[in-house]
Design a protein around this motif. Structure first.
Motif, PDB file in Angstrom:
ATOM      1  N   TYR A 172      40.552 -33.762  -1.457  1.00 33.29           N
ATOM      2  CA  TYR A 172      41.812 -34.291  -0.937  1.00 33.29           C
ATOM      3  C   TYR A 172      42.180 -35.677  -1.467  1.00 33.29           C
ATOM      4  O   TYR A 172      43.299 -36.136  -1.224  1.00 33.29           O
ATOM      5  CB  TYR A 172      41.763 -34.324   0.592  1.00 33.29           C
ATOM      6  N   SER A 173      41.287 -36.345  -2.183  1.00 32.87           N
ATOM      7  CA  SER A 173      41.622 -37.689  -2.661  1.00 32.87           C
ATOM      8  C   SER A 173      42.627 -37.620  -3.803  1.00 32.87           C
ATOM      9  O   SER A 173      42.679 -36.637  -4.559  1.00 32.87           O
ATOM     10  CB  SER A 173      40.362 -38.428  -3.116  1.00 32.87           C
ATOM     11  N   SER A 174      43.463 -38.663  -3.908  1.00 36.36           N
ATOM     12  CA  SER A 174      44.441 -38.818  -4.992  1.00 36.36           C
ATOM     13  C   SER A 174      45.290 -37.555  -5.152  1.00 36.36           C
ATOM     14  O   SER A 174      45.355 -36.967  -6.236  1.00 36.36           O
ATOM     15  CB  SER A 174      43.724 -39.170  -6.302  1.00 36.36           C
ATOM     16  N   SER A 175      45.940 -37.175  -4.069  1.00 37.14           N
ATOM     17  CA  SER A 175      46.670 -35.911  -4.024  1.00 37.14           C
ATOM     18  C   SER A 175      47.893 -36.069  -3.130  1.00 37.14           C
ATOM     19  O   SER A 175      48.173 -37.151  -2.614  1.00 37.14           O
ATOM     20  CB  SER A 175      45.769 -34.814  -3.451  1.00 37.14           C
ATOM     21  N   VAL A 176      48.606 -34.970  -2.926  1.00 36.60           N
ATOM     22  CA  VAL A 176      49.545 -34.856  -1.815  1.00 36.60           C
ATOM     23  C   VAL A 176      49.097 -33.656  -1.002  1.00 36.60           C
ATOM     24  O   VAL A 176      48.721 -32.613  -1.558  1.00 36.60           O
ATOM     25  CB  VAL A 176      51.004 -34.710  -2.290  1.00 36.60           C
ATOM     26  N   VAL A 177      49.069 -33.823   0.327  1.00 33.02           N
ATOM     27  CA  VAL A 177      48.623 -32.756   1.200  1.00 33.02           C
ATOM     28  C   VAL A 177      49.741 -32.430   2.182  1.00 33.02           C
ATOM     29  O   VAL A 177      50.432 -33.325   2.682  1.00 33.02           O
ATOM     30  CB  VAL A 177      47.324 -33.132   1.946  1.00 33.02           C
ATOM     31  N   ALA A 178      49.949 -31.135   2.424  1.00 30.64           N
ATOM     32  CA  ALA A 178      50.940 -30.666   3.387  1.00 30.64           C
ATOM     33  C   ALA A 178      50.212 -30.283   4.660  1.00 30.64           C
ATOM     34  O   ALA A 178      49.339 -29.408   4.652  1.00 30.64           O
ATOM     35  CB  ALA A 178      51.713 -29.476   2.828  1.00 30.64           C
ATOM     36  N   ASN A 197      44.332 -34.665  15.009  1.00 26.58           N
ATOM     37  CA  ASN A 197      43.866 -35.622  14.002  1.00 26.58           C
ATOM     38  C   ASN A 197      43.358 -34.865  12.791  1.00 26.58           C
ATOM     39  O   ASN A 197      42.586 -33.910  12.913  1.00 26.58           O
ATOM     40  CB  ASN A 197      42.781 -36.555  14.544  1.00 26.58           C
ATOM     41  N   TRP A 198      43.849 -35.280  11.619  1.00 24.38           N
ATOM     42  CA  TRP A 198      43.378 -34.666  10.373  1.00 24.38           C
ATOM     43  C   TRP A 198      42.627 -35.721   9.581  1.00 24.38           C
ATOM     44  O   TRP A 198      43.191 -36.738   9.182  1.00 24.38           O
ATOM     45  CB  TRP A 198      44.533 -34.107   9.543  1.00 24.38           C
ATOM     46  N   ASP A 199      41.349 -35.471   9.394  1.00 25.13           N
ATOM     47  CA  ASP A 199      40.462 -36.384   8.681  1.00 25.13           C
ATOM     48  C   ASP A 199      40.020 -35.677   7.407  1.00 25.13           C
ATOM     49  O   ASP A 199      39.407 -34.591   7.482  1.00 25.13           O
ATOM     50  CB  ASP A 199      39.271 -36.713   9.582  1.00 25.13           C
ATOM     51  N   ALA A 200      40.331 -36.247   6.249  1.00 28.90           N
ATOM     52  CA  ALA A 200      39.966 -35.594   4.987  1.00 28.90           C
ATOM     53  C   ALA A 200      38.464 -35.408   4.851  1.00 28.90           C
ATOM     54  O   ALA A 200      38.011 -34.573   4.065  1.00 28.90           O
ATOM     55  CB  ALA A 200      40.501 -36.421   3.808  1.00 28.90           C
ATOM     56  N   GLY A 201      37.677 -36.168   5.614  1.00 29.08           N
ATOM     57  CA  GLY A 201      36.235 -35.965   5.594  1.00 29.08           C
ATOM     58  C   GLY A 201      35.800 -34.736   6.372  1.00 29.08           C
ATOM     59  O   GLY A 201      34.736 -34.161   6.110  1.00 29.08           O
ATOM     60  N   HIS A 202      36.604 -34.302   7.372  1.00 30.33           N
ATOM     61  CA  HIS A 202      36.368 -33.077   8.149  1.00 30.33           C
ATOM     62  C   HIS A 202      37.706 -32.356   8.259  1.00 30.33           C
ATOM     63  O   HIS A 202      38.310 -32.279   9.331  1.00 30.33           O
ATOM     64  CB  HIS A 202      35.820 -33.400   9.539  1.00 30.33           C
ATOM     65  N   PRO A 203      38.201 -31.774   7.165  1.00 28.92           N
ATOM     66  CA  PRO A 203      39.609 -31.365   7.095  1.00 28.92           C
ATOM     67  C   PRO A 203      39.992 -30.164   7.942  1.00 28.92           C
ATOM     68  O   PRO A 203      41.174 -29.955   8.202  1.00 28.92           O
ATOM     69  CB  PRO A 203      39.805 -31.071   5.608  1.00 28.92           C
ATOM     70  N   GLU A 204      39.050 -29.352   8.388  1.00 35.00           N
ATOM     71  CA  GLU A 204      39.414 -28.129   9.101  1.00 35.00           C
ATOM     72  C   GLU A 204      39.475 -28.325  10.614  1.00 35.00           C
ATOM     73  O   GLU A 204      40.074 -27.522  11.326  1.00 35.00           O
ATOM     74  CB  GLU A 204      38.418 -27.015   8.763  1.00 35.00           C
ATOM     75  N   ASP A 205      38.847 -29.372  11.123  1.00 38.16           N
ATOM     76  CA  ASP A 205      38.792 -29.582  12.569  1.00 38.16           C
ATOM     77  C   ASP A 205      39.850 -30.611  12.953  1.00 38.16           C
ATOM     78  O   ASP A 205      39.657 -31.807  12.785  1.00 38.16           O
ATOM     79  CB  ASP A 205      37.398 -30.074  12.972  1.00 38.16           C
ATOM     80  N   THR A 206      40.978 -30.142  13.470  1.00 33.34           N
ATOM     81  CA  THR A 206      42.087 -31.042  13.784  1.00 33.34           C
ATOM     82  C   THR A 206      42.333 -31.193  15.279  1.00 33.34           C
ATOM     83  O   THR A 206      43.270 -31.901  15.683  1.00 33.34           O
ATOM     84  CB  THR A 206      43.392 -30.547  13.111  1.00 33.34           C
ATOM     85  N   SER A 207      41.548 -30.557  16.122  1.00 35.82           N
ATOM     86  CA  SER A 207      41.737 -30.732  17.560  1.00 35.82           C
ATOM     87  C   SER A 207      41.422 -32.173  17.937  1.00 35.82           C
ATOM     88  O   SER A 207      40.590 -32.823  17.294  1.00 35.82           O
ATOM     89  CB  SER A 207      40.833 -29.762  18.330  1.00 35.82           C
ATOM     90  N   SER A 239      31.936 -36.821  -0.523  1.00 36.94           N
ATOM     91  CA  SER A 239      31.600 -35.456  -0.118  1.00 36.94           C
ATOM     92  C   SER A 239      32.518 -34.474  -0.839  1.00 36.94           C
ATOM     93  O   SER A 239      33.538 -34.867  -1.421  1.00 36.94           O
ATOM     94  CB  SER A 239      31.787 -35.314   1.393  1.00 36.94           C
ATOM     95  N   PRO A 240      32.207 -33.175  -0.806  1.00 37.05           N
ATOM     96  CA  PRO A 240      33.123 -32.184  -1.400  1.00 37.05           C
ATOM     97  C   PRO A 240      34.526 -32.251  -0.803  1.00 37.05           C
ATOM     98  O   PRO A 240      35.520 -32.059  -1.520  1.00 37.05           O
ATOM     99  CB  PRO A 240      32.439 -30.858  -1.107  1.00 37.05           C
TER     100      PRO A 240
END
Length: 778
Positions: A435-441, A374-384, A429-430
């Motif tokens: 990540y808002s209004s963007s494209v993310v890979a 799971n990728w949450d833009a609010g916690h972008p580094e923790d994807t487990s 938050s930072p």
């Protein structure tokens, strides 16, 4: 003459009073002058006809000079300024009597000059058009167009590349006029009295084997015979009504092929409703997102649920959400199926509550439904995978549109929205800001973000990235580069290296207007792309209307609202947002021919207004929808949004409002641009006047050099010549065509073009439940 005198008096009073108001706002003095002249004509008309006609001649001549100075020889702006006065002059010319000949000789020549000046633009080229021809060459004859056969359409954009391009080429500009209706089907799912305003039919069918699969606004999954349109089965997800939803729509379903790709799924006619069948172990699977936040896995052949996936074929997407308000979270777009996973994003209601569900993107095993990452833009580094007692971030930026994937690179590309509330940035938050209004890979394997490119800094305008990224291999000065094309609401078209996110065409930062409300801020600069359809800033001279009165009222409103150009910050006074919330481009995205490396798009231009309403005053009734007054529960401001319209309900800015455009992606140059669509379904007289109207939907390109698109607010599907942009065919639809079409070969080897026609609740097109198919006459 008495009645005419009274009419001139009333119009004169209104123009004089409004003109004084406009003048106080530093607006044009024309309306005061014209109002005074009309009053003088009214007072002199009955006894001093010669003087009255002379004054009217002065008014006509002065208006013509002023109109040409403001708008030049552009038909719609010129006609709107001159038309009413020319019509009002006719009684003065016709009912002259014996003593009126002298006055007629004074007025008639002036009237004739003004009429000729007003009509002359009709014989001229459209000054808003770009005329040209796309370079007619195949740059990459072996370009990847997807892994399925030429006759198939396996994903929303045909493949996960999102190109909306088909290698089928039977239909050409030379024979497209021979297209005729092949079959028509009605789903039976129509807008009901308890539905939300934005109940829309935006589905693009899939074609797998000899079956078509599509979803309806209330999440029925329909299987049709691709040759005949005969219904094979229908699965009804039994979605309950919910007034808190902003949208009641389904853009499409997704497909997981069989392990043996040589097998083809051919729908078989069922004798009972598919949802009543016993669940089964599925080889291939269809994925249906629902507006009550579920993901269903269904067998393509029978419509039975897949027992191997999640809980008997049903996955509850509200798991681990920090807040679970009914109707606040759902998926309107099909999930991404790639790398053995089904990856689900979702929409979070705009401007309802600062404490809303998360915009998390989740990858599940496509066969079992087990959470992989799971990728949450609010916690972008923790994807487990999240633990059972944990929750995702509150109101984090979401991805409500369609994603793309490059499985060779192992990346998925998601267009990102904003954190709610859209117009208030003090709650972010930072990580939200990044990540808002963007494209993310994101890595298909782990969900880790590989790169991000933002298109709006500190977005206060609901300028989320609305469109599926398009993937192609692009010939550049550096050689062939893996490219990603992203159109945005603000009118820019970004071309990025899809492996690194680096710009292939330059991105520059431009100074942006300042002045956010206390507690918030505005970014000092905003990015823009070298390929851009961003509009010129509005001016008072751009205000428009059917009569001088509503033109004047639009000018008053324009000068009363805050406006400093693109990215004018929202305010308590009210601000003009242009481009508006519909965007220059929206979820219909663009279509790209990967062999010729050219793009077809539908830029539109419609201004909105945005007003922040302090919570310390009485709000009144709030609206459940994107337009109107939204509460923003928990925030210090509510927000009110609406199109910038005249009192007659037409846009305050002058037309055209909608175009079609072609871009050479090798050079970044716009080859042609033409206004698109008519006002036939916008006026009581049903006049098919090509004005250039807004639209919601998208195009497809075929290898035959023909583009198909409906989308506009008149009920037509059209074909365009990709080389020139010229419209070369159209057919009347039974309802609004606010869905992207698709094309395929049927079992007889005939090219079919299919369009869903069901209308759009927000823009008021004809509501229906139709699926229509066309093919060349034999």
């Amino acid at each position: 003459m008495f009645i005419l005198s009274i009419l001139f008096f009333l119009i004169g009073i209104v123009l004089t009073a409004g003109g004084i108001w406009l003048l106080a706002l530093d607006g044009s003095p024309y309306y005061v002058i014209s109002g005074v002249l009309l009053l003088a004509v009214s007072f002199t008309l009955r006894r001093h006809r010669v003087i009255a006609n002379a004054l009217y001649a002065v008014l006509l001549l002065g208006t013509m000079i002023w109109s040409l100075w403001e708008s030049g020889f552009d038909w719609w702006p010129l006609a709107s300024r001159m038309g009413t006065l020319l019509v009002l002059a006719l009684p003065l010319l016709i009912f002259v009597g014996r003593k009126g000949r002298v006055s007629q000789r004074l007025l008639l020549p002036v009237w004739g000059i003004c009429a000729v000046a007003t009509l002359s633009p009709l014989a001229m080229d459209d000054p808003t058009a770009i005329k040209g021809t796309m370079a007619d060459r195949v740059v990459n004859p072996s370009a990847a167009t997807g892994l399925m056969g030429d006759s198939e359409w396996h994903a929303y954009g045909r493949s996960n590349l999102g190109q909306r391009y088909s290698p089928v080429n039977q239909i050409t500009p030379d024979n497209v006029s021979d297209l005729e209706l092949a079959w028509q089907y009605q789903t039976g799912d129509v807008k009901g009295p308890k539905d939300v305003g934005e109940t829309t039919y935006e589905a693009t069918p899939l074609k797998i084997g000899n079956a078509l699969y599509l979803c309806t606004p209330h999440n029925w999954l329909v299987a049709l015979n691709a040759d005949t349109g005969e219904e094979m089965w229908v699965y009804d997800a039994k979605v309950p009504p919910e007034s808190q939803r902003q949208h009641q729509t389904c853009r499409g379903v997704s497909y997981l092929p069989t392990e043996d790709e040589s097998k083809q799924n051919i729908a078989k006619k069922q004798t009972q409703p598919a949802q009543q069948l016993a669940s089964m172990q599925c080889d291939a699977q269809l994925f249906l997102p629902t507006s009550d936040a579920r993901l269903l896995a269904v067998d393509p052949e029978t419509g039975a649920r897949c027992a191997n996936f999640a809980d008997d074929g049903v996955l509850d997407l509200m798991h681990n959400m920090p807040f679970k308000q009914s109707g606040y979270y759902y998926s309107t777009s099909p999930p991404l199926v790639a790398g053995g996973k089904v990856i689900v994003a979702g929409a979070v209601n705009d401007n309802y509550d600062i404490n809303s569900p998360s915009g998390v993107i989740r990858a599940y095993d496509a066969k079992t439904g087990q959470l992989q990452w799971n990728w949450d833009a609010g916690h972008p580094e923790d994807t487990s995978p999240i633990g059972p007692d944990e929750t995702y971030a509150v109101s984090s930026p979401n991805s409500w549109s369609v994603a793309s994937a490059d499985e060779e690179l192992g990346l998925a590309y998601f267009p990102m929205g904003n954190r709610t509330p859209d117009q208030l940035g003090m709650y972010r938050s930072p990580a939200d800001e990044k990540y808002s209004s963007s494209v993310v890979a994101l890595s298909l394997e782990t969900g880790q973000p590989e790169w991000v490119q933002q298109f709006v800094h500190h977005d206060l305008w609901d300028m989320d990235t609305p469109a599926q990224p398009v993937l192609l291999d692009l010939n550049t000065d550096k050689g062939v580069e893996p490219a990603l094309v992203v159109p945005t609401k603000q009118g820019d078209v970004y071309v990025l290296h899809r492996g690194t996110g680096e710009a292939i065409f330059p991105i520059t930062e431009e100074p942006a207007p300042q002045g956010a409300v206390p507690g918030d801020f505005t970014a000092k600069t905003q990015p823009t792309s070298a390929i851009s359809f961003k509009p010129d800033p509005l001016t008072e001279a751009d205000m428009w209307g059917a009569t001088p009165i509503d033109q004047m009222l639009c000018r008053i409103e324009f000068n009363s609202l805050d406006y400093k150009g693109r990215y004018t910050p929202p305010s308590e006074n009210g601000a003009i947002v242009f481009p508006g919330n519909f965007g220059v481009f929206n979820w219909g995205s663009v279509a790209v021919d990967p062999k010729r490396q050219v793009m077809f798009g539908m830029p539109l231009y419609l201004a909105f207004t945005s007003t922040l309403v302090p919570k310390d005053q009485e709000l009144g009734e709030t609206n459940q929808g994107e337009q109107g007054l939204n509460e923003n529960a928990g925030a210090q401001y509510a927000v009110e949004m609406a199109p910038f319209l005249s009192p007659l309900g037409v846009p305050c800015q002058q037309p055209p409002w909608g175009y079609v455009a072609g871009v050479d992606l090798r050079t970044g140059k716009t080859a042609w641009k033409h206004k698109n669509g008519t006002v036939e379904d916008l006026t009581p007289l049903a006049l098919p006047i090509k004005m250039g109207v807004p639209g919601i939907g998208g195009p497809i390109i075929t290898d035959g050099g023909v583009v198909f698109m409906a989308a506009s607010v008149d009920d037509y599907i059209r074909a365009y010549d990709l080389n020139t942009g010229a419209q070369i065919w159209q057919h009347r639809l039974p309802a609004g065509g606010q869905a992207t079409p698709m094309t395929y070969l049927n079992s007889q080897g005939e090219q079919m073009v299919v369009q869903v026609a069901g209308g759009h609740g927000s823009i008021g097109t004809t509501i229906g439940d139709y699926v229509v198919a066309y093919k060349l006459a034999k």
